[in-house]
Design a protein around this motif. Structure first.
Motif, PDB file in Angstrom:
ATOM      1  N   THR A  53       0.845  -1.195   0.000  1.00 37.22           N
ATOM      2  CA  THR A  53       0.000   0.000   0.000  1.00 37.22           C
ATOM      3  C   THR A  53       0.876   1.238   0.000  1.00 37.22           C
ATOM      4  O   THR A  53       1.990   1.235   0.528  1.00 37.22           O
ATOM      5  N   THR A  54       0.351   2.280  -0.610  1.00 33.28           N
ATOM      6  CA  THR A  54       1.037   3.582  -0.600  1.00 33.28           C
ATOM      7  C   THR A  54       0.018   4.652  -0.992  1.00 33.28           C
ATOM      8  O   THR A  54      -0.923   4.357  -1.730  1.00 33.28           O
ATOM      9  N   PRO A  55       0.175   5.855  -0.510  1.00 29.84           N
ATOM     10  CA  PRO A  55      -0.817   6.878  -0.855  1.00 29.84           C
ATOM     11  C   PRO A  55      -0.456   7.734  -2.063  1.00 29.84           C
ATOM     12  O   PRO A  55       0.712   7.869  -2.416  1.00 29.84           O
ATOM     13  N   VAL A  56      -1.481   8.311  -2.643  1.00 28.75           N
ATOM     14  CA  VAL A  56      -1.346   9.290  -3.727  1.00 28.75           C
ATOM     15  C   VAL A  56      -1.622  10.673  -3.116  1.00 28.75           C
ATOM     16  O   VAL A  56      -2.514  10.806  -2.273  1.00 28.75           O
ATOM     17  N   ASN A  57      -0.855  11.672  -3.521  1.00 32.07           N
ATOM     18  CA  ASN A  57      -1.097  13.054  -3.060  1.00 32.07           C
ATOM     19  C   ASN A  57      -1.284  13.158  -1.544  1.00 32.07           C
ATOM     20  O   ASN A  57      -2.300  13.659  -1.069  1.00 32.07           O
ATOM     21  N   SER A  58      -0.310  12.660  -0.816  1.00 32.93           N
ATOM     22  CA  SER A  58      -0.435  12.615   0.638  1.00 32.93           C
ATOM     23  C   SER A  58       0.768  13.282   1.318  1.00 32.93           C
ATOM     24  O   SER A  58       1.684  12.600   1.793  1.00 32.93           O
ATOM     25  N   PRO A  59       0.775  14.611   1.358  1.00 31.92           N
ATOM     26  CA  PRO A  59       1.926  15.295   1.952  1.00 31.92           C
ATOM     27  C   PRO A  59       2.018  15.103   3.461  1.00 31.92           C
ATOM     28  O   PRO A  59       1.052  15.353   4.178  1.00 31.92           O
ATOM     29  N   MET A  60       3.165  14.630   3.929  1.00 29.72           N
ATOM     30  CA  MET A  60       3.442  14.510   5.362  1.00 29.72           C
ATOM     31  C   MET A  60       4.920  14.829   5.566  1.00 29.72           C
ATOM     32  O   MET A  60       5.690  14.812   4.606  1.00 29.72           O
ATOM     33  N   ILE A  61       5.298  15.083   6.804  1.00 26.13           N
ATOM     34  CA  ILE A  61       6.665  15.539   7.051  1.00 26.13           C
ATOM     35  C   ILE A  61       7.728  14.512   6.639  1.00 26.13           C
ATOM     36  O   ILE A  61       8.867  14.877   6.388  1.00 26.13           O
ATOM     37  N   ASP A  62       7.343  13.236   6.575  1.00 24.52           N
ATOM     38  CA  ASP A  62       8.334  12.206   6.242  1.00 24.52           C
ATOM     39  C   ASP A  62       8.082  11.549   4.882  1.00 24.52           C
ATOM     40  O   ASP A  62       8.654  10.510   4.592  1.00 24.52           O
ATOM     41  N   HIS A  63       7.240  12.139   4.068  1.00 24.38           N
ATOM     42  CA  HIS A  63       7.013  11.590   2.726  1.00 24.38           C
ATOM     43  C   HIS A  63       7.932  12.272   1.717  1.00 24.38           C
ATOM     44  O   HIS A  63       8.060  13.491   1.705  1.00 24.38           O
ATOM     45  N   LYS A  79      -6.575  17.533  -5.377  1.00 25.02           N
ATOM     46  CA  LYS A  79      -5.487  16.602  -5.075  1.00 25.02           C
ATOM     47  C   LYS A  79      -5.672  15.966  -3.699  1.00 25.02           C
ATOM     48  O   LYS A  79      -4.748  15.959  -2.863  1.00 25.02           O
ATOM     49  N   ALA A  80      -6.857  15.471  -3.453  1.00 26.19           N
ATOM     50  CA  ALA A  80      -7.143  14.808  -2.171  1.00 26.19           C
ATOM     51  C   ALA A  80      -6.276  13.559  -2.047  1.00 26.19           C
ATOM     52  O   ALA A  80      -6.002  12.890  -3.046  1.00 26.19           O
ATOM     53  N   PRO A  81      -5.846  13.226  -0.836  1.00 25.65           N
ATOM     54  CA  PRO A  81      -5.085  11.983  -0.664  1.00 25.65           C
ATOM     55  C   PRO A  81      -5.936  10.779  -1.079  1.00 25.65           C
ATOM     56  O   PRO A  81      -7.136  10.753  -0.840  1.00 25.65           O
TER      57      PRO A  81
END
Lengths: 303, 80
Positions: A238-248, A289-291
């Motif tokens: 699994t992995t997300p699309v358009n999912s900004p986080m501090i460690d991505h 650009k929703a996750p």
């Protein structure tokens, strides 16, 4: 244990009513399986907090800090079209090597697991199909990047005939949190890099959830997984699309980019699930650009 | 010449694709279905461009009503 979800929502509501209202709306109509699974997981988490002499308020404050970070990262992402970190070295300094940041980030994700409906859809897909793809026979199971331990907990429940469960992680704090929450002697924990596993370390089933987006070159680990499952194994990725986080670090703009990368690595998708993380029409999700949560069971193309 | 609220109303209609929107200073996100947290960020970016101003991340997440937004826009426009 639905009381535990209610308790979480009440505590969040006291500190951030708007966020609690959004969570309540998104969690409307959840079935009994949701509450059972959340109950098992949060019971283990609660026991872990007690052993660590912490309270649920500790977890809540860290969850809200994580949410604030996510909003900040989303604003940057919408302004630039990129994730704010671009290298592993940068994230190492900013997150992995910073105990305080790592702690609130990990505890925040523990609570997010059942407060964010798309995360529940991800684990439910896993639980619904794992026996079908892993087989009801003795076997070796590996999880890469165990996070908070939920997937290993559920694998232990569902794969009763399997006789080996390994969890590998490059982060000491992540490994310790997973170990503390899983709290099961059947699991072997390895603090090492998956690339240090040899060709002979074959597994019947490998789970790797939400790891690819943390890597500069996710293709290499996918190729490694293709090697480790060999001609007969399966994997859940699994992995997300358009999912900004501090460690991505690695940005997938669309789920098709994930499918293409799997194929390039020699992996064939046998079943997949795509869930938009907001309850909005797909056209609006694409516009803003929703996750998007992407999950797939895969096998080697050579099979 | 349009005032800030009227200009905002046009932006909201266009960005949220809802011609029925009629903003007042008391309007909040709860009153407009399409005004969710994702749309909010894009709305603010469009507002920044339209009024030639910049908001901080903290400001972006702090607006609770259209009235607060109008007040903040007017402050920034008037104080250059």
């Amino acid at each position: 244990m639905d009381n535990y979800i209610q308790l979480l929502l009440e505590k969040i509501e006291a500190k951030n009513p708007e966020h609690a209202a959004k969570l309540r709306k998104n969690l409307e109509g959840m079935d009994s399986t949701y509450f059972e699974m959340a109950g098992r997981f949060y019971s283990n988490y609660d026991a872990y907090l007690q052993r660590e002499a912490q309270t649920l308020d500790f977890g809540i404050s860290r969850y809200l800090k994580l949410c604030a970070d996510m909003t900040d990262e989303r604003i940057k992402f919408m302004a630039t079209g990129k994730y704010s970190s671009t290298s592993f070295e940068e994230v190492e300094k900013r997150v992995y090597g910073n105990t305080d940041t790592m702690t609130y980030h990990m505890h925040g994700l523990v609570l997010g697991q059942f407060l964010w409906f798309e995360q529940y859809e991800r684990i439910k897909f896993f639980c619904d199909r794992i026996q079908h793809y892993a087989g009801d026979k003795p076997g070796k199971y590996l999880e890469i990047g165990g996070g908070h331990g939920l997937y290993m907990m559920e694998a232990l429940r569902h794969l009763t005939a399997y006789n080996r469960f390994d969890l590998v992680d490059i982060s000491e704090s992540s490994l310790q949190l997973a170990k503390g929450i899983i709290n099961d002697p059947r699991v072997n924990y390895y603090l090492k890099n998956i690339f240090d596993f040899t060709e002979s370390d074959k597994y019947d089933f490998i789970t790797m959830g939400e790891v690819l987006e943390h890597l500069e070159d996710p293709l290499q680990i996918l190729k490694k997984i293709a090697t480790l499952i060999g001609d007969t194994g399966r994997a859940y990725l699994t992995t997300p699309v358009n999912s900004p986080m501090i460690d991505h670090i690695y940005l997938f703009n669309h789920e098709q980019e994930i499918r293409d990368l799997f194929r390039e690595a020699g992996l064939e998708i046998v079943e997949e699930k795509v869930v938009i993380s907001e309850k909005i029409p797909e056209s609006r999700a694409r516009k803003y650009k929703a996750p998007i949560m992407y999950a797939a069971f895969v096998k080697s193309i050579t099979q | 010449m349009m005032n800030t609220l009227e200009k905002l109303n046009e932006i909201f209609i266009e960005e949220l694709e809802n011609p029925a929107i009629k903003l007042t200073e008391a309007t909040t996100a709860n009153d407009i279905e399409e005004w969710d947290s994702l749309a909010h960020i894009q709305l603010v970016f469009t507002i920044e461009k339209a009024f030639n101003i910049r908001f901080t991340n903290q400001e972006i997440t702090s607006f609770k009503s259209v009235g607060e937004l109008v007040k903040s826009i007017n402050n920034k426009v008037n104080n250059g």
